[in-house]
Design a protein around this motif. Structure first.
Motif, mmCIF file in Angstrom:
data_model
loop_
_atom_site.group_PDB
_atom_site.id
_atom_site.type_symbol
_atom_site.label_atom_id
_atom_site.label_comp_id
_atom_site.label_asym_id
_atom_site.label_seq_id
_atom_site.Cartn_x
_atom_site.Cartn_y
_atom_site.Cartn_z
ATOM 1 N N GLU A 21 48.654 38.832 46.694
ATOM 2 C CA GLU A 21 49.881 38.134 46.316
ATOM 3 C C GLU A 21 49.654 36.655 46.086
ATOM 4 O O GLU A 21 50.267 36.043 45.223
ATOM 5 C CB GLU A 21 50.948 38.343 47.395
ATOM 6 C CG GLU A 21 51.675 39.670 47.202
ATOM 7 C CD GLU A 21 52.613 39.966 48.353
ATOM 8 O OE1 GLU A 21 53.157 39.006 48.927
ATOM 9 O OE2 GLU A 21 52.792 41.162 48.667
ATOM 10 N N SER A 22 48.773 36.056 46.855
ATOM 11 C CA SER A 22 48.493 34.627 46.699
ATOM 12 C C SER A 22 47.502 34.383 45.556
ATOM 13 O O SER A 22 47.199 33.247 45.233
ATOM 14 C CB SER A 22 47.899 34.083 47.993
ATOM 15 O OG SER A 22 46.663 34.721 48.232
ATOM 16 N N ALA A 24 44.428 35.351 45.757
ATOM 17 C CA ALA A 24 43.085 35.427 46.340
ATOM 18 C C ALA A 24 42.539 36.844 46.151
ATOM 19 O O ALA A 24 43.294 37.809 46.200
ATOM 20 C CB ALA A 24 43.143 35.089 47.825
#
Ligand SMILES: [Zn+2]
Length: 164
Positions: A21-22, A24
């Motif tokens: 989600e980020s 990463a």
């Protein structure tokens, strides 16, 4: 290792490289119980397998790349890459691992060939380099030349002759 509710070890089935989600990078690790057929998937930050990977495995993305290589080349690449990964004490072969296989250290490049490689579109360049070096190695050549490049380009990348 992961234990199933039925009490058996769960077997690692596959790994998918994803963006979390980020943004990463994450690995989605799929496991299955051979006893009761229970399947689960777990997201972990890239590289942090927490014992969830029970043997040397290729990510789906790396496998996909390998599957698209000619068979003799795939065999060479597989062997080299797995050797490297084991030596580094890792268990997962990623797409990126595949792009940085060590064949690069062995083969020289004719300067004209190097110049041309720099003009190959970036997404293809790394794999083009590997395929060219593998082809050279396979033929017992120590350098990548323009003529080899033309041949490999036509064969594997469908680019035909260079118009540059
Ligand atoms: Zn089970």
């Amino acid at each position: 290792m992961l234990t199933c509710g039925c009490g058996r070890w769960m077997h690692t089935e596959g790994i998918e490289e994803r963006a979390g989600e980020s943004g990463a990078p994450e690995w989605f690790i799929r496991s299955e119980c051979k006893g009761c057929g229970q399947k689960i998937g777990i997201d972990v930050p890239e590289g942090q397998t927490h014992g969830l990977v029970d043997r040397l495995l290729w990510t789906d993305e790396a496998l996909h790349r390998l599957d698209r290589m000619p068979p003799y080349l795939a065999a060479l690449v597989r062997e080299d890459v797995e050797q490297d990964v084991r030596r580094q004490g890792r268990r997962v072969v990623t797409y990126d691992t595949l792009l940085h296989s060590r064949a690069e250290d062995r083969i020289e490049w004719e300067s004209e060939a190097e110049w041309r490689l720099e003009r190959v579109p970036a997404p293809v360049r790394a794999m083009a380099r590997i395929e060219l070096e593998r082809t050279a190695a396979d033929r017992g050549l120590s350098r990548v030349t323009v003529s080899l490049m033309e041949e490999v380009k036509a064969k594997y990348f469908g680019m035909g002759s260079s118009k540059q």
